[in-house]
Scaffold this motif. Sequence first.
Motif, PDB file in Angstrom:
ATOM      1  N   ARG A 253       0.737  -0.981  -0.349  1.00  0.00           N
ATOM      2  CA  ARG A 253      -0.268  -0.087  -0.198  1.00  0.00           C
ATOM      3  C   ARG A 253       0.829   1.237  -0.563  1.00  0.00           C
ATOM      4  O   ARG A 253       0.041   2.143  -0.456  1.00  0.00           O
ATOM      5  CB  ARG A 253      -1.103   0.396   1.282  1.00  0.00           C
ATOM      6  N   ASN A 254       1.663   1.229   0.564  1.00  0.00           N
ATOM      7  CA  ASN A 254       3.229   2.063   0.749  1.00  0.00           C
ATOM      8  C   ASN A 254       3.902   2.604  -0.677  1.00  0.00           C
ATOM      9  O   ASN A 254       5.198   3.157  -0.572  1.00  0.00           O
ATOM     10  CB  ASN A 254       3.837   2.316   2.447  1.00  0.00           C
ATOM     11  N   VAL A 255       3.995   1.728  -1.739  1.00  0.00           N
ATOM     12  CA  VAL A 255       4.828   1.562  -3.027  1.00  0.00           C
ATOM     13  C   VAL A 255       5.102   3.152  -3.852  1.00  0.00           C
ATOM     14  O   VAL A 255       3.816   4.376  -3.518  1.00  0.00           O
ATOM     15  CB  VAL A 255       4.955   0.899  -3.499  1.00  0.00           C
ATOM     16  N   ASP A 256       6.140   3.801  -3.559  1.00  0.00           N
ATOM     17  CA  ASP A 256       5.492   5.071  -4.797  1.00  0.00           C
ATOM     18  C   ASP A 256       4.684   4.766  -5.849  1.00  0.00           C
ATOM     19  O   ASP A 256       5.089   3.829  -6.109  1.00  0.00           O
ATOM     20  CB  ASP A 256       7.227   5.102  -5.292  1.00  0.00           C
ATOM     21  N   ASP A 257       4.475   6.371  -5.746  1.00  0.00           N
ATOM     22  CA  ASP A 257       3.696   6.034  -7.283  1.00  0.00           C
ATOM     23  C   ASP A 257       4.423   6.040  -8.463  1.00  0.00           C
ATOM     24  O   ASP A 257       3.336   5.653  -9.172  1.00  0.00           O
ATOM     25  CB  ASP A 257       2.845   8.303  -7.240  1.00  0.00           C
ATOM     26  N   ALA A 258       5.145   6.304  -8.910  1.00  0.00           N
ATOM     27  CA  ALA A 258       5.813   5.518  -9.643  1.00  0.00           C
ATOM     28  C   ALA A 258       6.255   4.348 -10.175  1.00  0.00           C
ATOM     29  O   ALA A 258       6.114   4.307 -11.543  1.00  0.00           O
ATOM     30  CB  ALA A 258       6.990   6.826  -9.733  1.00  0.00           C
ATOM     31  N   ASP A 259       5.820   3.583  -8.547  1.00  0.00           N
ATOM     32  CA  ASP A 259       5.783   2.487  -9.183  1.00  0.00           C
ATOM     33  C   ASP A 259       4.737   1.489  -9.301  1.00  0.00           C
ATOM     34  O   ASP A 259       5.134   0.323  -9.403  1.00  0.00           O
ATOM     35  CB  ASP A 259       6.842   1.453  -7.768  1.00  0.00           C
ATOM     36  N   VAL A 260       3.784   1.879  -8.695  1.00  0.00           N
ATOM     37  CA  VAL A 260       2.105   0.809  -8.366  1.00  0.00           C
ATOM     38  C   VAL A 260       1.906   0.299  -9.339  1.00  0.00           C
ATOM     39  O   VAL A 260       1.519  -1.045  -9.789  1.00  0.00           O
ATOM     40  CB  VAL A 260       1.322   1.661  -7.810  1.00  0.00           C
ATOM     41  N   ILE A 275      -5.665  -2.932 -16.362  1.00  0.00           N
ATOM     42  CA  ILE A 275      -4.221  -1.963 -16.051  1.00  0.00           C
ATOM     43  C   ILE A 275      -3.823  -1.370 -17.105  1.00  0.00           C
ATOM     44  O   ILE A 275      -3.794  -0.008 -16.468  1.00  0.00           O
ATOM     45  CB  ILE A 275      -3.265  -3.115 -16.061  1.00  0.00           C
ATOM     46  N   GLU A 276      -4.453  -0.615 -18.228  1.00  0.00           N
ATOM     47  CA  GLU A 276      -3.650   0.147 -18.717  1.00  0.00           C
ATOM     48  C   GLU A 276      -4.927   0.981 -18.746  1.00  0.00           C
ATOM     49  O   GLU A 276      -4.695   2.654 -18.751  1.00  0.00           O
ATOM     50  CB  GLU A 276      -3.863  -0.431 -20.174  1.00  0.00           C
ATOM     51  N   SER A 277      -5.642   0.867 -18.430  1.00  0.00           N
ATOM     52  CA  SER A 277      -7.378   1.573 -18.284  1.00  0.00           C
ATOM     53  C   SER A 277      -6.708   2.540 -16.214  1.00  0.00           C
ATOM     54  O   SER A 277      -6.917   4.006 -16.532  1.00  0.00           O
ATOM     55  CB  SER A 277      -8.644   1.397 -17.631  1.00  0.00           C
ATOM     56  N   GLN A 282      -4.816   9.264 -11.724  1.00  0.00           N
ATOM     57  CA  GLN A 282      -3.612  10.797 -10.756  1.00  0.00           C
ATOM     58  C   GLN A 282      -3.887  10.555  -9.086  1.00  0.00           C
ATOM     59  O   GLN A 282      -5.234  10.551  -9.133  1.00  0.00           O
ATOM     60  CB  GLN A 282      -3.014  11.722 -11.227  1.00  0.00           C
ATOM     61  N   GLY A 283      -3.256  11.645  -8.534  1.00  0.00           N
ATOM     62  CA  GLY A 283      -3.594  11.672  -7.063  1.00  0.00           C
ATOM     63  C   GLY A 283      -4.121  10.916  -6.252  1.00  0.00           C
ATOM     64  O   GLY A 283      -3.547   9.659  -6.223  1.00  0.00           O
ATOM     65  N   SER A 284      -5.310  10.997  -6.031  1.00  0.00           N
ATOM     66  CA  SER A 284      -6.386  10.069  -5.040  1.00  0.00           C
ATOM     67  C   SER A 284      -6.820   8.511  -5.208  1.00  0.00           C
ATOM     68  O   SER A 284      -6.613   7.793  -4.897  1.00  0.00           O
ATOM     69  CB  SER A 284      -7.736  10.522  -4.515  1.00  0.00           C
ATOM     70  N   GLU A 285      -6.853   8.792  -7.170  1.00  0.00           N
ATOM     71  CA  GLU A 285      -7.034   7.970  -8.283  1.00  0.00           C
ATOM     72  C   GLU A 285      -5.662   6.521  -8.036  1.00  0.00           C
ATOM     73  O   GLU A 285      -5.488   5.714  -7.550  1.00  0.00           O
ATOM     74  CB  GLU A 285      -7.649   7.532  -9.371  1.00  0.00           C
ATOM     75  N   ARG A 288      -6.034   4.638  -5.303  1.00  0.00           N
ATOM     76  CA  ARG A 288      -7.109   3.585  -5.016  1.00  0.00           C
ATOM     77  C   ARG A 288      -6.024   2.058  -6.053  1.00  0.00           C
ATOM     78  O   ARG A 288      -6.312   0.525  -5.310  1.00  0.00           O
ATOM     79  CB  ARG A 288      -8.306   3.878  -5.670  1.00  0.00           C
ATOM     80  N   ALA A 289      -4.911   2.554  -6.277  1.00  0.00           N
ATOM     81  CA  ALA A 289      -4.157   1.603  -7.472  1.00  0.00           C
ATOM     82  C   ALA A 289      -3.348   1.036  -6.096  1.00  0.00           C
ATOM     83  O   ALA A 289      -3.476  -0.482  -6.150  1.00  0.00           O
ATOM     84  CB  ALA A 289      -2.950   2.598  -8.458  1.00  0.00           C
ATOM     85  N   LYS A 290      -3.118   1.828  -5.729  1.00  0.00           N
ATOM     86  CA  LYS A 290      -2.620   0.700  -4.268  1.00  0.00           C
ATOM     87  C   LYS A 290      -2.979  -0.066  -3.772  1.00  0.00           C
ATOM     88  O   LYS A 290      -2.351  -1.232  -3.387  1.00  0.00           O
ATOM     89  CB  LYS A 290      -1.438   1.697  -3.548  1.00  0.00           C
ATOM     90  N   GLU A 291      -4.068   0.595  -3.116  1.00  0.00           N
ATOM     91  CA  GLU A 291      -5.354  -0.427  -3.033  1.00  0.00           C
ATOM     92  C   GLU A 291      -5.378  -1.728  -3.608  1.00  0.00           C
ATOM     93  O   GLU A 291      -5.082  -3.068  -2.526  1.00  0.00           O
ATOM     94  CB  GLU A 291      -6.675   0.111  -2.302  1.00  0.00           C
TER      95      GLU A 291
END
Length: 407
Positions: A253-260, A275-277, A282-285, A288-291
């Motif tokens: 859940r804590n991975v960097d934004d650039a890696d998720v 995944i491509e979608s 960005q931002g709060s989304e 959601r991807a990290k979750e």
Amino acid sequence: MTVYDELVARGLIAQVTDEDEIKKLINNGKATFYIGFDPTADSLHVGHFMALCLMKRLQMAGNKPIALIGGGTGMIGDPTGRTDMRQMMTTETIQHNCDCFKKQMERFIDFSEDKALMVNNADWLLDLNYIELLREVGAHFSVNRMLAAECYKQRMERGLSFLEFNYMIMQSYDFMALFEKYGCNLQFGGDDQWSNMLGGTELIRRKLGKNAYAMTINLLLNSEGKKMGKTQKGAVWLDPDKTSPFEFYQYWRNVDDADVLKCIKMLTFLPLDEIESMESWQGSELNRAKEILAYELTNMIHGEEEAKKAQEAARSLFSSGSAADMPAVELTDTDFEDDSIGILNLLSKAGLVPSNSEARRAVQQGGVSVDGEKVTDIHAAYTKDMFTGDGIILKKGKKNFRRITVC
């Protein structure tokens, strides 16, 4: 999209020998492939995770995995990426670690009805005759070429033992033994293993006159400075007794934004179009991807129930700053001086900082709170009675929590 094309699209492939032949093997379900695991601990960790996911993907496509446990090579130790020699392990410790590995692998790989194999290279390496090995295998290796390999270069300045120098030969012999015993025609490994893997393919071709192939995966968990798979407390293990399901979830859940998204592509089984979608998120989304990433991987390792519990606990933490399943740390009487403990020492004992200077910086920058109240005084101290009952909730940054109690 073919199986091989999907591996490429997910960013898994680093380099291969004979790409056209490898494509045919994998796409037609004709690959009998192996990945090696040295039993240096009693649990697999997230550094092994990508290899296990790859084995599962290829088995689902009809290919046959061989999980090679390095009971023999584990007695030597791989010098790759090392600046010093590994600790020698007893045969009893190695066997115990091998048994632990098998239990964890069975969550990923179907070993029933000969769909996959688990073998131990101790079965053939420990009985090798040294003179025979020199004649039959050693003659096919150039010392000059071996010393030019990246896995040895890093050790030359500090000294490379003859014991470790033999690791490439042992790994190459493994591939030949698997080729002869089980028809293994393809080996996988991290991209840091390329020179060792080439040794095996060349040995089979020179000695047996047969074709065998090598392919390295683009180890996200290794190649990028080993920034993943480690926390301030150490490695992230697959064993829930070493890394709890909640801690495992929180790690992803804590991975960097650039890696998720890279992690979602490489490690989950979500469809690529789904995944491509997410690529425009960005931002709060991205949270959601990290979750999604954390839930999918925790589900794979610890099961759906634990994944749901970890997700609910994490959401509770973010909303209220408390949860029963958050990582807990127990202090002892020796951690207190005159029945109190300072905030800097507390952060260190909780494993939230690697040093006092880091703790001081976190407090001064306003990133630390105790039971929801921000701590700004680096000399703040807490008496032992404050830790009775449910203890206190220590928070560093936005996402790192610990429940602190006294045993």
